[in-house]
Design an enzyme around this catalytic site. Sequence first.
Site, PDB file in Angstrom:
ATOM      1  N   GLY A 208     -37.556  34.850 -42.570  1.00 18.80           N
ATOM      2  CA  GLY A 208     -36.817  33.910 -43.416  1.00 18.80           C
ATOM      3  C   GLY A 208     -36.908  32.471 -42.969  1.00 18.80           C
TER       4      GLY A 208
ATOM      5  N   ASP B 213     -40.054  27.734 -50.295  1.00 15.71           N
ATOM      6  CA  ASP B 213     -40.558  27.627 -48.916  1.00 15.71           C
ATOM      7  C   ASP B 213     -41.647  26.555 -48.800  1.00 15.71           C
ATOM      8  OD1 ASP B 213     -38.956  29.793 -48.451  1.00 15.71           O
ATOM      9  OD2 ASP B 213     -40.460  30.920 -47.330  1.00 15.71           O
TER      10      ASP B 213
HETATM   11  O1  PMV Z   1     -39.205  33.294 -47.182  1.00 19.34           O
HETATM   12  P1  PMV Z   1     -37.757  33.634 -47.145  1.00 19.34           P
HETATM   13  O2  PMV Z   1     -37.467  34.963 -46.537  1.00 19.34           O
HETATM   14  O3  PMV Z   1     -36.936  32.506 -46.629  1.00 19.34           O
HETATM   15  O4  PMV Z   1     -37.245  33.865 -48.659  1.00 19.34           O
HETATM   16  C1  PMV Z   1     -37.391  32.930 -49.633  1.00 19.34           C
HETATM   17  C2  PMV Z   1     -36.212  32.922 -50.515  1.00 19.34           C
HETATM   18  C3  PMV Z   1     -36.122  33.923 -51.640  1.00 19.34           C
HETATM   19  O5  PMV Z   1     -35.231  33.337 -52.575  1.00 19.34           O
HETATM   20  C4  PMV Z   1     -35.531  35.237 -51.150  1.00 19.34           C
HETATM   21  C5  PMV Z   1     -37.451  34.210 -52.319  1.00 19.34           C
HETATM   22  C6  PMV Z   1     -38.039  33.021 -53.045  1.00 19.34           C
HETATM   23  O6  PMV Z   1     -39.241  33.071 -53.334  1.00 19.34           O
HETATM   24  O7  PMV Z   1     -37.320  32.055 -53.351  1.00 19.34           O
END
Ligand code: PMV
Length: 308
Positions: A100, A147
């Site tokens: 995450g 991200d």
């Molecule tokens: O990459 P992570 O685990 O921080 O997850 C991203 C956030 C989510 O909302 C779960 C997925 C997304 O694509 O926005």
Amino acid sequence: MTIASAPGKIILFGEHAVVYGRPALAAPVTQVHADVEITASDRPGAWIHAPGISLHSELNSLSSDHPIASVIHNFFFLARVSPPANLSIHISSTIPVASGLGSGAAVTVALVRALALHFNFPMTDEEINAFAYEIEKIHHGTPSGIDNTVVTYAKPVYFVRGQPIETFTVGLPFTIVIGDTGIPAPTKESVGDVRKLWEADKAKWERVFDQIGMIVKEAREKIESGRWKDLGGLMNDNHTLLQEMTVSSPELDRLVEAARKAGAAGAKLSGGGRGGNMIALVQPSEAEAVVRSLKETGAKNVIVTQIG
Ligand code: PMV
């Protein structure tokens, strides 16, 4: 030699609901980063060394949908680099994988920036972000794009899928403690499971996503006006809704509980969930006690960072 790097990130509010068009708030975490070093080499081929994932391979021996190979192939196509380009590409990262903190996006952004510099092919942040989003699809399936956006711009971002990037100001800096369960959890899976829930009862989950969207908007207002102390309750509420979505886990809940008991104003999981990291909002004077308590409760790694 060319070098480039990109930071990790945390989602402060709004993960998962962001996939369904609600806003989310995320911020870079510069204490962890991905770094890429490219050198011209006499050895034929493009050799990739990423010791952290035990990867030492020539580009063409990797399957074409390998995320790192895809970055390089896509870049060669975009910049019209005709192989063979004799290169040695060294990739390292202090960002835990599948936890995450945006490790996949950071590796992509650092790698494409290093390639762009090495081949003298200027790319704007907007172009890098769009490029990284395509690669995120390999990591995540249906990513919202949050991200790659935070990692590319390295600024706090108010993110709404498909809308132009909106950064936000932080009225008064605040301290976040990040605790890692040490359990890798692919975002693709938790995102896929939330989709199954949503497909089975769209009305119910749309209401939950709306509630999260309201939390995010309120949180942004509080952050901008410097009232960060009021964010704790919002974090707790957001965590409860994520639990309802089945994306928390006993380990995440234990760390969240421990942080609250040790004096954090609020705490929640951050990112895809099921494992990976949680975050806690603390007064700077309480950070140490929260760090200690998270470690005693089993956190494999703890980072203290400042937002703003
Ligand atoms: O990459 P992570 O685990 O921080 O997850 C991203 C956030 C989510 O909302 C779960 C997925 C997304 O694509 O926005």
